[in-house]
Design an enzyme around this catalytic site. Structure first.
Site, PDB file in Angstrom:
ATOM      1  N   GLY A  52       2.998  -0.319   3.238  1.00  0.00           N
ATOM      2  CA  GLY A  52       2.129  -1.488   3.201  1.00  0.00           C
ATOM      3  C   GLY A  52       2.980  -2.750   3.168  1.00  0.00           C
ATOM      4  N   GLN A  57       4.939 -11.461   1.805  1.00  0.00           N
ATOM      5  CA  GLN A  57       6.238 -10.771   1.674  1.00  0.00           C
ATOM      6  C   GLN A  57       7.195 -11.091   2.814  1.00  0.00           C
ATOM      7  OE1 GLN A  57       4.322  -6.745   0.927  1.00  0.00           O
ATOM      8  NE2 GLN A  57       6.113  -6.644  -0.408  1.00  0.00           N
ATOM      9  N   CYS A  99       7.207  -1.426  -4.521  1.00  0.00           N
ATOM     10  CA  CYS A  99       6.896  -2.585  -3.685  1.00  0.00           C
ATOM     11  C   CYS A  99       8.165  -3.003  -2.955  1.00  0.00           C
ATOM     12  CB  CYS A  99       6.398  -3.725  -4.568  1.00  0.00           C
ATOM     13  SG  CYS A  99       6.026  -5.227  -3.654  1.00  0.00           S
TER      14      CYS A  99
END
Ligand code: NI
Length: 176
Positions: A52, A57, A99
């Site tokens: 993802g 980001q 993440c």
């Protein structure tokens, strides 16, 4: 003869870059430039070995995320969520989460077990998608990014302090 356009691979922004704390702006223009950005985001995510990626980001504070929980194995799993909203949620699950903006950090996070999300595709068309387990988790994690929320914001203060200490150490060693 066909020529395949080379897609730009974007660098992924790491914590504590302030762009990750932004409330991202809705996307209002659904043009070829947006569709190119979506393709670039998938490629950038694959290069970074993620399932993802949210636009903040890659330093673009707009409400766009891409997800592929099968990591290229099933083309049907490629999901583009633009201006997404969770409209239904059920149950709970606790699993480890990571993440791309927090490399090497993993923590158990409680999330809804099932969610229904309403979003627009890259042509501006609204659709609904339901997901459970990993897909629910991925959608919730990515939608959080659009609201400036990282998974380390969801853990206890004590655990967060340990994570921040680990990050500081990695920064000091030039590993971050
Ligand atoms: Ni993330």
């Amino acid at each position: 003869m066909t020529t395949k356009k080379t897609l730009k691979i974007h660098e992924i922004v790491k914590y504590p870059d302030p762009v990750l704390k932004r409330i991202c702006a809705p996307i209002t223009v659904f043009d070829d430039a947006l569709r190119t950005l979506v393709a670039e985001m998938f490629e950038s995510m694959y290069v970074a070995q993620g399932i993802g990626l949210a636009a903040p980001q890659i330093a673009i504070p707009q409400r766009l995320t891409v997800i592929d929980v099968s990591f290229k194995k099933n083309p049907k799993d490629k999901l583009v969520l633009i201006n997404p909203e969770v409209i239904e949620r059920r149950g709970s699950q606790v699993e480890e989460e990571g993440c791309l903006s927090l490399p090497e950090i993993r923590e158990k996070i409680k999330r809804d077990a099932w969610v229904k999300v309403r979003a627009q595709n890259a042509y501006g068309e609204w659709f609904e998608v339901e997901g459970e387990e990993l897909l629910a988790r991925a959608m919730l994690h990515e939608i959080d990014h659009l609201n400036g929320v990282l998974f380390i914001d969801l853990i206890s203060r004590l655990k967060r302090e340990l994570v921040l200490r680990k990050i500081k150490k990695m920064q000091k060693n030039g590993e971050w």
